[in-house]
Design a protein around this motif. Structure first.
Motif, PDB file in Angstrom:
ATOM      1  N   ASP A 121       0.628  -6.385  13.319  1.00  0.00           N
ATOM      2  CA  ASP A 121       1.938  -6.259  12.681  1.00  0.00           C
ATOM      3  C   ASP A 121       2.254  -4.777  12.490  1.00  0.00           C
ATOM      4  O   ASP A 121       1.522  -4.075  11.790  1.00  0.00           O
ATOM      5  N   PRO A 122       3.341  -4.275  13.105  1.00  0.00           N
ATOM      6  CA  PRO A 122       3.665  -2.839  13.015  1.00  0.00           C
ATOM      7  C   PRO A 122       3.878  -2.354  11.590  1.00  0.00           C
ATOM      8  O   PRO A 122       3.730  -1.159  11.316  1.00  0.00           O
ATOM      9  N   PHE A 123       4.229  -3.244  10.662  1.00  0.00           N
ATOM     10  CA  PHE A 123       4.443  -2.858   9.266  1.00  0.00           C
ATOM     11  C   PHE A 123       3.230  -2.118   8.710  1.00  0.00           C
ATOM     12  O   PHE A 123       3.370  -1.136   7.976  1.00  0.00           O
ATOM     13  N   TYR A 124       2.038  -2.587   9.069  1.00  0.00           N
ATOM     14  CA  TYR A 124       0.819  -2.056   8.463  1.00  0.00           C
ATOM     15  C   TYR A 124       0.378  -0.717   9.052  1.00  0.00           C
ATOM     16  O   TYR A 124      -0.575  -0.117   8.578  1.00  0.00           O
ATOM     17  N   HIS A 125       1.078  -0.255  10.076  1.00  0.00           N
ATOM     18  CA  HIS A 125       0.726   1.028  10.690  1.00  0.00           C
ATOM     19  C   HIS A 125       1.529   2.193  10.113  1.00  0.00           C
ATOM     20  O   HIS A 125       1.255   3.348  10.435  1.00  0.00           O
ATOM     21  N   GLU A 126       2.529   1.894   9.274  1.00  0.00           N
ATOM     22  CA  GLU A 126       3.407   2.933   8.735  1.00  0.00           C
ATOM     23  C   GLU A 126       3.357   2.964   7.216  1.00  0.00           C
ATOM     24  O   GLU A 126       3.061   1.952   6.568  1.00  0.00           O
ATOM     25  N   VAL A 127       3.661   4.122   6.655  1.00  0.00           N
ATOM     26  CA  VAL A 127       3.815   4.232   5.204  1.00  0.00           C
ATOM     27  C   VAL A 127       5.129   3.570   4.809  1.00  0.00           C
ATOM     28  O   VAL A 127       6.158   3.814   5.437  1.00  0.00           O
ATOM     29  N   ASN A 128       5.079   2.726   3.811  1.00  0.00           N
ATOM     30  CA  ASN A 128       6.287   2.074   3.314  1.00  0.00           C
ATOM     31  C   ASN A 128       6.340   2.193   1.797  1.00  0.00           C
ATOM     32  O   ASN A 128       5.364   1.868   1.110  1.00  0.00           O
ATOM     33  N   VAL A 129       7.460   2.680   1.272  1.00  0.00           N
ATOM     34  CA  VAL A 129       7.698   2.725  -0.172  1.00  0.00           C
ATOM     35  C   VAL A 129       8.892   1.829  -0.441  1.00  0.00           C
ATOM     36  O   VAL A 129       9.940   1.995   0.179  1.00  0.00           O
ATOM     37  N   PHE A 130       8.746   0.870  -1.349  1.00  0.00           N
ATOM     38  CA  PHE A 130       9.795  -0.124  -1.501  1.00  0.00           C
ATOM     39  C   PHE A 130       9.852  -0.683  -2.918  1.00  0.00           C
ATOM     40  O   PHE A 130       8.865  -0.648  -3.666  1.00  0.00           O
ATOM     41  N   SER A 131      11.017  -1.187  -3.259  1.00  0.00           N
ATOM     42  CA  SER A 131      11.209  -1.874  -4.526  1.00  0.00           C
ATOM     43  C   SER A 131      10.516  -3.231  -4.456  1.00  0.00           C
ATOM     44  O   SER A 131      10.614  -3.931  -3.451  1.00  0.00           O
ATOM     45  N   VAL A 132       9.809  -3.584  -5.515  1.00  0.00           N
ATOM     46  CA  VAL A 132       9.039  -4.832  -5.519  1.00  0.00           C
ATOM     47  C   VAL A 132       9.907  -5.983  -6.032  1.00  0.00           C
ATOM     48  O   VAL A 132      10.352  -5.959  -7.185  1.00  0.00           O
ATOM     49  N   PRO A 133      10.157  -7.002  -5.200  1.00  0.00           N
ATOM     50  CA  PRO A 133      10.972  -8.144  -5.642  1.00  0.00           C
ATOM     51  C   PRO A 133      10.206  -8.989  -6.667  1.00  0.00           C
ATOM     52  O   PRO A 133       8.978  -8.916  -6.751  1.00  0.00           O
ATOM     53  N   PRO A 134      10.925  -9.801  -7.450  1.00  0.00           N
ATOM     54  CA  PRO A 134      10.296 -10.569  -8.536  1.00  0.00           C
ATOM     55  C   PRO A 134       9.099 -11.417  -8.114  1.00  0.00           C
ATOM     56  O   PRO A 134       8.083 -11.456  -8.809  1.00  0.00           O
ATOM     57  N   VAL A 135       9.186 -12.102  -6.971  1.00  0.00           N
ATOM     58  CA  VAL A 135       8.088 -12.975  -6.544  1.00  0.00           C
ATOM     59  C   VAL A 135       6.826 -12.168  -6.272  1.00  0.00           C
ATOM     60  O   VAL A 135       5.727 -12.530  -6.718  1.00  0.00           O
ATOM     61  N   LEU A 136       6.976 -11.053  -5.551  1.00  0.00           N
ATOM     62  CA  LEU A 136       5.818 -10.210  -5.257  1.00  0.00           C
ATOM     63  C   LEU A 136       5.253  -9.600  -6.536  1.00  0.00           C
ATOM     64  O   LEU A 136       4.038  -9.484  -6.708  1.00  0.00           O
ATOM     65  N   LYS A 137       6.135  -9.213  -7.444  1.00  0.00           N
ATOM     66  CA  LYS A 137       5.703  -8.650  -8.723  1.00  0.00           C
ATOM     67  C   LYS A 137       4.807  -9.634  -9.472  1.00  0.00           C
ATOM     68  O   LYS A 137       3.749  -9.258 -10.002  1.00  0.00           O
ATOM     69  N   GLU A 138       5.208 -10.894  -9.519  1.00  0.00           N
ATOM     70  CA  GLU A 138       4.412 -11.912 -10.219  1.00  0.00           C
ATOM     71  C   GLU A 138       3.081 -12.150  -9.512  1.00  0.00           C
ATOM     72  O   GLU A 138       2.050 -12.361 -10.164  1.00  0.00           O
ATOM     73  N   MET A 139       3.086 -12.098  -8.199  1.00  0.00           N
ATOM     74  CA  MET A 139       1.841 -12.279  -7.444  1.00  0.00           C
ATOM     75  C   MET A 139       0.871 -11.132  -7.704  1.00  0.00           C
ATOM     76  O   MET A 139      -0.332 -11.339  -7.881  1.00  0.00           O
TER      77      MET A 139
END
Length: 260
Positions: free
Chosen positions: A93-111
């Motif tokens: 998955d190309p996502f994991y090869h790059e630095v990503n800074v992002f706002s955490v949505p409610p579902v991910l925050k609870e997880m």
């Protein structure tokens, strides 16, 4: 990275590892991990240098740091709640090869908050593995947009004093002639070298510094938008809001709603 506990992440024989701290204290030393790492700021803010770029991680935001990326923590707010989750991930998955800074949505925050129960457990746990595998499997889908808000550190030694001056005076009106005198370079040469080294013009770099500093102040929730606008060098709220929106694609008030 350090805390009161001496844990070597790369020696752990488990696919995931959770580390939560109320008041995290880091070594200001460049390092890397074989695992990728998700850094989540529950409260406060954090600066992180990753591959010679400085990123601001505001409250309720997270950063994905790819495996073996050289990084360090620069500084943080006086009080910070930080969750770090290390993971062996799907490298296809190309996502994991790059630095990503992002706002955490409610579902991910609870997880992420739920995963705190496994903090600093160094032995394998079947339930932990199942839960975190699901979290990291869905992580790329949780990230709608990645904040490309960072500044590059120039390698050219002629720019060291220029960068120091910009960081110390970003909130003032800066004359390029003064910066040229500091660098002992002609204005044309200075602008050419600066753009090559940082990817930004001098004025754009100053704008990025102002917006980054304003995000830090917004995260603290101690100031109004009007106060922050003037603190970072804008003459009006309108000018600050326009500048903020041109960089972030949303307004300061939207950001304040998101971190609550």
């Amino acid at each position: 990275m350090s805390s009161n506990d001496n844990i070597n992440i790369d020696d752990l024989e488990k696919p995931y590892f959770v580390w939560f701290e109320e008041n995290w204290i880091h070594d200001d030393v460049l390092h890397q991990h074989q695992k990728g790492q998700l850094v989540y700021v529950e409260s406060g803010f954090q600066y992180i240098t990753i591959e010679e770029r400085i990123y601001l991680l505001p409250q309720n935001h997270a950063a994905w740091i790819p495996s073996n990326a050289i990084h360090k923590t620069n500084s943080h707010s006086e009080t910070i709640k930080l969750m770090i989750m290390f993971a062996d991930v799907d490298h296809n998955d190309p996502f994991y090869h790059e630095v990503n800074v992002f706002s955490v949505p409610p579902v991910l925050k609870e997880m992420i908050k739920y995963a705190e129960k496994w903090s600093k457990i160094v032995t394998k746990d079947h339930n932990e593995t199942l839960f975190l595998k699901a979290l990291f499997n869905e992580l790329p889908r949780f990230v709608e947009t990645s904040l490309r808000l960072h500044i590059c550190l120039p390698k050219d030694k002629r720019l060291i004093k220029v960068i120091e001056y910009l960081h110390d005076h970003y909130h003032h009106e800066i004359k390029i002639e003064d910066i040229g005198d500091i660098a002992l370079l002609s204005l044309r040469t200075l602008e050419r070298i600066f753009k090559k080294e940082t990817g930004l013009t001098l004025s754009k770099y100053q704008q990025m510094l102002r917006i980054i500093k304003s995000l830090e102040l917004l995260s603290s929730a101690h100031h109004t938008v009007s106060e922050i606008a003037h603190k970072v060098g804008y003459k009006s709220v309108q000018a600050y809001t326009r500048s903020f929106h041109s960089v972030m694609r949303f307004r300061p008030t939207d950001f304040m709603k998101n971190i609550k």
